[in-house]
Design an enzyme around this catalytic site. Sequence first.
Site, PDB file in Angstrom:
ATOM      1  N   LEU A   1       5.131 143.889 -63.030  1.00  0.00           N
ATOM      2  CA  LEU A   1       5.649 144.770 -61.983  1.00  0.00           C
ATOM      3  C   LEU A   1       7.089 145.194 -62.240  1.00  0.00           C
ATOM      4  O   LEU A   1       7.444 146.375 -62.087  1.00  0.00           O
ATOM      5  CB  LEU A   1       5.560 144.051 -60.627  1.00  0.00           C
ATOM      6  CG  LEU A   1       4.147 143.939 -60.049  1.00  0.00           C
ATOM      7  CD1 LEU A   1       4.063 142.838 -59.001  1.00  0.00           C
ATOM      8  CD2 LEU A   1       3.721 145.272 -59.445  1.00  0.00           C
TER       9      LEU A   1
ATOM     10  N   SER B   1       4.520 137.526 -51.225  1.00  0.00           N
ATOM     11  CA  SER B   1       3.122 137.511 -51.663  1.00  0.00           C
ATOM     12  C   SER B   1       2.190 137.310 -50.485  1.00  0.00           C
ATOM     13  O   SER B   1       2.535 136.606 -49.524  1.00  0.00           O
ATOM     14  CB  SER B   1       2.917 136.368 -52.660  1.00  0.00           C
ATOM     15  OG  SER B   1       1.552 136.214 -52.960  1.00  0.00           O
TER      16      SER B   1
ATOM     17  N   LYS C   1       7.301 131.542 -51.482  1.00  0.00           N
ATOM     18  CA  LYS C   1       7.251 132.964 -51.112  1.00  0.00           C
ATOM     19  C   LYS C   1       7.375 133.158 -49.604  1.00  0.00           C
ATOM     20  O   LYS C   1       7.875 134.181 -49.132  1.00  0.00           O
ATOM     21  CB  LYS C   1       5.939 133.588 -51.609  1.00  0.00           C
ATOM     22  CG  LYS C   1       5.876 133.772 -53.129  1.00  0.00           C
ATOM     23  CD  LYS C   1       6.903 134.767 -53.601  1.00  0.00           C
ATOM     24  CE  LYS C   1       6.580 135.343 -54.962  1.00  0.00           C
ATOM     25  NZ  LYS C   1       7.692 136.156 -55.497  1.00  0.00           N
TER      26      LYS C   1
ATOM     27  N   ASP D   1      15.517 139.603 -67.484  1.00  0.00           N
ATOM     28  CA  ASP D   1      14.339 138.751 -67.694  1.00  0.00           C
ATOM     29  C   ASP D   1      14.706 137.637 -68.669  1.00  0.00           C
ATOM     30  O   ASP D   1      15.260 137.905 -69.725  1.00  0.00           O
ATOM     31  CB  ASP D   1      13.158 139.553 -68.264  1.00  0.00           C
ATOM     32  CG  ASP D   1      11.832 138.876 -67.953  1.00  0.00           C
ATOM     33  OD1 ASP D   1      11.033 139.469 -67.191  1.00  0.00           O
ATOM     34  OD2 ASP D   1      11.601 137.752 -68.442  1.00  0.00           O
TER      35      ASP D   1
ATOM     36  N   ALA E   1       4.749 128.268 -50.133  1.00  0.00           N
ATOM     37  CA  ALA E   1       5.964 127.780 -49.462  1.00  0.00           C
ATOM     38  C   ALA E   1       7.182 128.553 -49.952  1.00  0.00           C
ATOM     39  O   ALA E   1       8.034 128.980 -49.165  1.00  0.00           O
ATOM     40  CB  ALA E   1       6.137 126.291 -49.733  1.00  0.00           C
TER      41      ALA E   1
ATOM     42  N   TYR F   1       3.590 127.747 -54.241  1.00  0.00           N
ATOM     43  CA  TYR F   1       3.909 129.174 -54.340  1.00  0.00           C
ATOM     44  C   TYR F   1       4.026 129.776 -52.941  1.00  0.00           C
ATOM     45  O   TYR F   1       4.961 130.528 -52.639  1.00  0.00           O
ATOM     46  CB  TYR F   1       2.798 129.857 -55.143  1.00  0.00           C
ATOM     47  CG  TYR F   1       2.967 131.332 -55.406  1.00  0.00           C
ATOM     48  CD1 TYR F   1       3.852 131.782 -56.382  1.00  0.00           C
ATOM     49  CD2 TYR F   1       2.211 132.272 -54.704  1.00  0.00           C
ATOM     50  CE1 TYR F   1       3.983 133.138 -56.649  1.00  0.00           C
ATOM     51  CE2 TYR F   1       2.330 133.627 -54.962  1.00  0.00           C
ATOM     52  CZ  TYR F   1       3.215 134.060 -55.941  1.00  0.00           C
ATOM     53  OH  TYR F   1       3.342 135.402 -56.193  1.00  0.00           O
TER      54      TYR F   1
END
Length: 304
Positions: free
Chosen positions: A21, A154, A171, A40, A169, A167
């Site tokens: 993305l 998410s 997000k 990155d 928690a 994940y």
Amino acid sequence: MGDNLRFGGRVAVITGAGNGLGRCHSSLLALRGAKVVVNDCGSSLAGEGQSSQPADNVVAEIERAGGTAIANYDTVHTREGARSIVQTAVEHFGRIDILVWNAGILIPSPLEDISDPDWRWMLGVHLDGSMFMARAAWPYFKGRGYGRLIFTSSSGAMYGQGDLAAYGAAKGGIFGFMRSLAREVGEDDLRVNAILPGAATRMVLEESSIFWDENPGLGNPAHVSALVAYLAHEQCQDNGRIYTAGAGFFARTEIMEARGIRFDHRRPVTPEQVADAWPQINDLSNVETFSDAIAHGTRIFNPA
Ligand code: NAD
């Protein structure tokens, strides 16, 4: 339909922009005239390893297309890394107008198998990373009274998904962080929003590939980038909101509250009253949303 949403003179920092993305967001903003810091650290999906290659590749792609970009390989989840990413924008392009917080990792695991280090690692990259990056950019936004901050959350946090508790928690924490920051913008033209993306990247679990394989174009991250670009533009005035995008679908997503029931607060309420009213308490046919916690408190504590 033209391409009037341009970013000439704007500087954007996009984290985790070497793949998926973030790569697509970077290319679109650069194509529309933004100068882009392509951050990155080049890690694996689980956050292991380091490479300059993904960020370098995206910068080369942008430059080949006539855009302006610079690579940064720092990690978002340390104070120093976040500062250095923002400094790259300020030193090379003189400012920062847009921060797309996108970097992410995924270590799926059922609750009983989540190791302490993995739990910390997931919260560290997603939640500490969000805070470190926002805190590093905030004084520049506030100093000029302008900024666009887009967090990537998410549906795994909004709706939950098996084996993704860590994940979810991490997000989910982004919602609370984003919403609170959105209440700190004051009179500034500073907007803070979050997205729930869906796209066929290396992060998407195997079981989803059935959708992409059978429908070419469905998982194209460009669908998500269109939303990110709009949220990053000065024209967008929405603040503290959550939007879903993927596969050509776009929608505002909200945390809602049922109309509920109000008992006389001057008398104690019994558990039996709560049990009897359960259908009404759960009735989502008539829901409300709130602009902030004060508005919610006003509703709760105002029996009128
Ligand atoms: P991706 O794995 O293709 O890209 C993530 C990038 O982030 C990688 O290039 C990685 O090197 C980089 N990264 C990881 N940790 C970093 C760190 N500490 N510092 C700097 N860079 C780091 O995944 P993607 O699908 O493009 O994910 C982008 C974001 O969208 C993530 O936050 C992810 O959780 C979120 N997301 C994606 C989907 C989807 O459908 N793809 C769904 C929900 C949320």
